[in-house]
Write a protein that holds these residues in place. Structure first.
Motif, PDB file in Angstrom:
ATOM      1  N   GLU A 219       0.884  -1.327  -0.341  1.00 16.71           N
ATOM      2  CA  GLU A 219      -0.328  -0.505   0.112  1.00 16.71           C
ATOM      3  C   GLU A 219       0.753   0.913   0.333  1.00 16.71           C
ATOM      4  N   THR A 220       0.151   2.126  -0.400  1.00 14.12           N
ATOM      5  CA  THR A 220       0.827   3.113  -0.261  1.00 14.12           C
ATOM      6  C   THR A 220       0.537   4.984  -0.158  1.00 14.12           C
ATOM      7  N   GLU A 221      -0.808   4.758   0.798  1.00 19.78           N
ATOM      8  CA  GLU A 221      -1.472   5.602   1.179  1.00 19.78           C
ATOM      9  C   GLU A 221      -1.994   5.100   2.670  1.00 19.78           C
ATOM     10  N   GLU A 222      -0.975   5.913   3.801  1.00 13.94           N
ATOM     11  CA  GLU A 222      -1.135   5.531   4.387  1.00 13.94           C
ATOM     12  C   GLU A 222      -2.219   5.840   5.612  1.00 13.94           C
ATOM     13  N   ILE A 223      -3.421   6.193   5.660  1.00 13.31           N
ATOM     14  CA  ILE A 223      -4.668   5.298   5.898  1.00 13.31           C
ATOM     15  C   ILE A 223      -5.130   3.777   5.616  1.00 13.31           C
ATOM     16  N   ARG A 224      -4.876   3.905   4.146  1.00 14.59           N
ATOM     17  CA  ARG A 224      -4.970   2.405   3.895  1.00 14.59           C
ATOM     18  C   ARG A 224      -3.936   1.043   4.805  1.00 14.59           C
ATOM     19  N   ILE A 225      -2.623   2.115   4.963  1.00 17.92           N
ATOM     20  CA  ILE A 225      -1.756   0.711   6.053  1.00 17.92           C
ATOM     21  C   ILE A 225      -2.724   0.480   7.099  1.00 17.92           C
ATOM     22  N   LEU A 226      -3.135   1.916   7.436  1.00 13.74           N
ATOM     23  CA  LEU A 226      -3.658   1.922   8.981  1.00 13.74           C
ATOM     24  C   LEU A 226      -4.587   0.768   8.946  1.00 13.74           C
ATOM     25  N   ILE A 227      -6.141   0.450   8.056  1.00 14.64           N
ATOM     26  CA  ILE A 227      -6.433   0.292   8.016  1.00 14.64           C
ATOM     27  C   ILE A 227      -6.049  -1.440   7.844  1.00 14.64           C
ATOM     28  N   VAL A 228      -5.086  -2.623   7.148  1.00 16.15           N
ATOM     29  CA  VAL A 228      -3.845  -2.861   7.066  1.00 16.15           C
ATOM     30  C   VAL A 228      -4.099  -3.462   8.332  1.00 16.15           C
ATOM     31  N   VAL A 229      -3.518  -2.576   9.091  1.00 19.87           N
ATOM     32  CA  VAL A 229      -2.834  -2.703  10.674  1.00 19.87           C
ATOM     33  C   VAL A 229      -3.645  -2.984  11.073  1.00 19.87           C
ATOM     34  N   LEU A 230      -5.133  -2.263  11.511  1.00 18.35           N
ATOM     35  CA  LEU A 230      -6.062  -2.966  12.549  1.00 18.35           C
ATOM     36  C   LEU A 230      -6.563  -4.224  11.838  1.00 18.35           C
ATOM     37  N   GLU A 231      -6.751  -4.823  10.332  1.00 18.40           N
ATOM     38  CA  GLU A 231      -7.148  -6.133  10.284  1.00 18.40           C
ATOM     39  C   GLU A 231      -6.038  -7.010  10.745  1.00 18.40           C
ATOM     40  N   ILE A 232      -4.872  -7.028  10.950  1.00 19.59           N
ATOM     41  CA  ILE A 232      -3.716  -7.777  11.275  1.00 19.59           C
ATOM     42  C   ILE A 232      -4.163  -7.531  13.002  1.00 19.59           C
ATOM     43  N   LEU A 233      -4.252  -6.550  13.897  1.00 14.63           N
ATOM     44  CA  LEU A 233      -4.774  -6.820  14.608  1.00 14.63           C
ATOM     45  C   LEU A 233      -5.861  -7.496  15.158  1.00 14.63           C
ATOM     46  N   ASN A 234      -7.221  -7.203  14.827  1.00 13.48           N
ATOM     47  CA  ASN A 234      -8.559  -8.104  14.717  1.00 13.48           C
ATOM     48  C   ASN A 234      -8.721  -9.629  14.668  1.00 13.48           C
ATOM     49  N   LEU A 235      -7.363  -9.968  13.795  1.00 23.11           N
ATOM     50  CA  LEU A 235      -7.044 -11.331  13.932  1.00 23.11           C
ATOM     51  C   LEU A 235      -5.940 -11.846  14.912  1.00 23.11           C
ATOM     52  N   LEU A 236      -5.534 -11.094  15.145  1.00 25.70           N
ATOM     53  CA  LEU A 236      -5.023 -11.789  16.039  1.00 25.70           C
ATOM     54  C   LEU A 236      -5.217 -11.521  17.510  1.00 25.70           C
ATOM     55  N   CYS A 237      -5.957 -11.158  18.073  1.00 25.22           N
ATOM     56  CA  CYS A 237      -7.053 -11.027  19.046  1.00 25.22           C
ATOM     57  C   CYS A 237      -7.765 -11.803  19.274  1.00 25.22           C
ATOM     58  N   HIS A 238      -8.322 -12.092  17.966  1.00 24.29           N
ATOM     59  CA  HIS A 238      -9.085 -13.541  17.856  1.00 24.29           C
ATOM     60  C   HIS A 238      -8.554 -14.340  18.151  1.00 24.29           C
ATOM     61  N   THR A 239      -7.172 -15.348  16.700  1.00 26.83           N
ATOM     62  CA  THR A 239      -7.011 -16.313  16.795  1.00 26.83           C
ATOM     63  C   THR A 239      -6.709 -17.366  17.808  1.00 26.83           C
ATOM     64  N   LYS A 240      -6.677 -18.671  17.861  1.00 26.25           N
ATOM     65  CA  LYS A 240      -6.527 -19.698  18.907  1.00 26.25           C
ATOM     66  C   LYS A 240      -5.418 -20.275  18.393  1.00 26.25           C
ATOM     67  N   ASP A 241      -4.893 -20.445  16.847  1.00 29.81           N
ATOM     68  CA  ASP A 241      -4.173 -21.302  16.021  1.00 29.81           C
ATOM     69  C   ASP A 241      -1.901 -20.570  16.416  1.00 29.81           C
ATOM     70  N   TYR A 242      -2.596 -20.989  17.581  1.00 33.22           N
ATOM     71  CA  TYR A 242      -0.729 -20.764  17.993  1.00 33.22           C
ATOM     72  C   TYR A 242      -0.179 -21.441  18.832  1.00 33.22           C
ATOM     73  N   HIS A 243       0.664 -22.033  18.880  1.00 32.52           N
ATOM     74  CA  HIS A 243       1.880 -22.148  19.956  1.00 32.52           C
ATOM     75  C   HIS A 243       2.629 -21.205  20.554  1.00 32.52           C
ATOM     76  N   LEU A 244       2.597 -21.278  22.202  1.00 34.35           N
ATOM     77  CA  LEU A 244       3.954 -20.001  22.442  1.00 34.35           C
ATOM     78  C   LEU A 244       5.343 -20.758  22.847  1.00 34.35           C
ATOM     79  N   LEU A 245       5.974 -19.983  22.875  1.00 31.77           N
ATOM     80  CA  LEU A 245       7.694 -20.101  22.071  1.00 31.77           C
ATOM     81  C   LEU A 245       8.296 -20.109  24.030  1.00 31.77           C
ATOM     82  N   SER A 246       8.597 -19.282  24.437  1.00 30.43           N
ATOM     83  CA  SER A 246       9.177 -18.860  25.814  1.00 30.43           C
ATOM     84  C   SER A 246       8.452 -19.761  27.130  1.00 30.43           C
TER      85      SER A 246
END
Length: 292
Positions: free
Chosen positions: A146-173
């Protein structure tokens, strides 16, 4: 290898988040930590990765989340540093997020708690499963395109939303891991960890490691464990087991030969340490992989 405190977003116009694309012959980052959380998609590369007290091998197409102030490093295999491997690449895309500044945006408790819980859990580091990895990596690549800052921000918020709701991971430390490194530490850990990563397939003696750091054996053991929360022998064996898992996954090499390639001096020790680390024997581990 002591972790260096790194300033990632300091002084940037947008100091809430930032994106970084790496396309180099090899990763050159030192063992370090920073306030910003880091979501890294390794597109192409392989070697050893250390996240807190977790040591494992990494390969192409992996996605890892590193929480705030969690020491970490991606260290390429030895062949990446050899002149004859001219076509080697270390390619990755990373999103850096300042947790406190992001949380400040969402002040209301009902909006902030899920995100706050995720950032807290992320302090142990996370590796994501296939479904979440695919979705997040696609979003990361979209963000850097993306080249426009507002569009990048929208994608970042999508990433945060996915991270907050996923259980598809395992912890490392491990649950009790804490960052005991101090900025005043000298380069003792930097020297010894690089040495282990580059020489785990050979005989590594405790006395020699202590001499490298100009310490006696007992002082070195205390120093090493206070920083890594593992004994020196356990740490070396975990690096070796990580490489063994890679070989079991990618080759049909005889297990006895594989053990020696990973630095174990006999098959019995290899089987014992492998089962301690993975809960199964090397043979069972390979059968489970082939069954899938």
């Amino acid at each position: 290898m002591k972790p260096v405190f790194a300033k990632i977003l300091d002084g940037k116009i947008n100091d809430i988040y930032g994106l970084k694309v790496i396309d180099l012959p090899y990763f050159s980052t030192d063992f370090h930590f920073h306030e910003e959380c880091q979501l890294t998609y390794t597109i192409e590369s392989e070697g050893s990765v250390m996240i807190g007290d977790s040591i494992a091998n990494f390969n192409n197409d992996e996605l890892i989340f590193v929480g705030s102030n969690l020491p970490h490093v991606w260290h390429n295999s030895k062949q990446y540093f050899k002149d004859e491997l001219i076509n080697s690449h270390a390619r990755s895309v990373s999103l850096f997020i300042h947790p406190e500044k992001i949380l400040h945006i969402f002040r209301e408790p009902e909006n902030i708690q899920r995100l706050k819980n995720f950032f807290l859990l992320g302090k142990r580091g996370m590796k994501f499963g296939l479904k979440t990895k695919t979705a997040l990596s696609n979003l990361l690549i979209k963000a850097v395109q993306e080249t426009e800052e507002i569009r990048i921000l929208i994608v970042v918020l999508e990433i945060l939303n996915l991270l907050c709701h996923t259980k598809d991971y395992h912890l490392l430390s491990s649950p009790g891991y804490t960052n005991n490194y101090q900025l005043k530490d000298n380069d003792k850990m930097d020297k010894i960890l690089k040495y282990i990563f580059d020489n785990f397939n050979k005989v590594i003696l405790l006395d020699e490691a202590a001499d490298m750091c100009h310490m006696n054996k007992h002082a070195f053991c205390r120093y090493f464990k206070s920083r890594t929360q593992k004994t020196f022998v356990t740490f070396v064996n975990e690096v070796r087991i990580g490489h063994a898992c890679k070989l079991l996954t990618e080759t049909d090499q005889q297990i006895s030969d594989l053990a020696y390639c990973c630095g174990f001096n006999n098959l019995s020790n290899f089987n014992k340490f492998f089962k301690m680390a993975k809960g199964v024997t090397p043979r069972s581990y390979r059968k489970m992989l082939w069954a899938n």
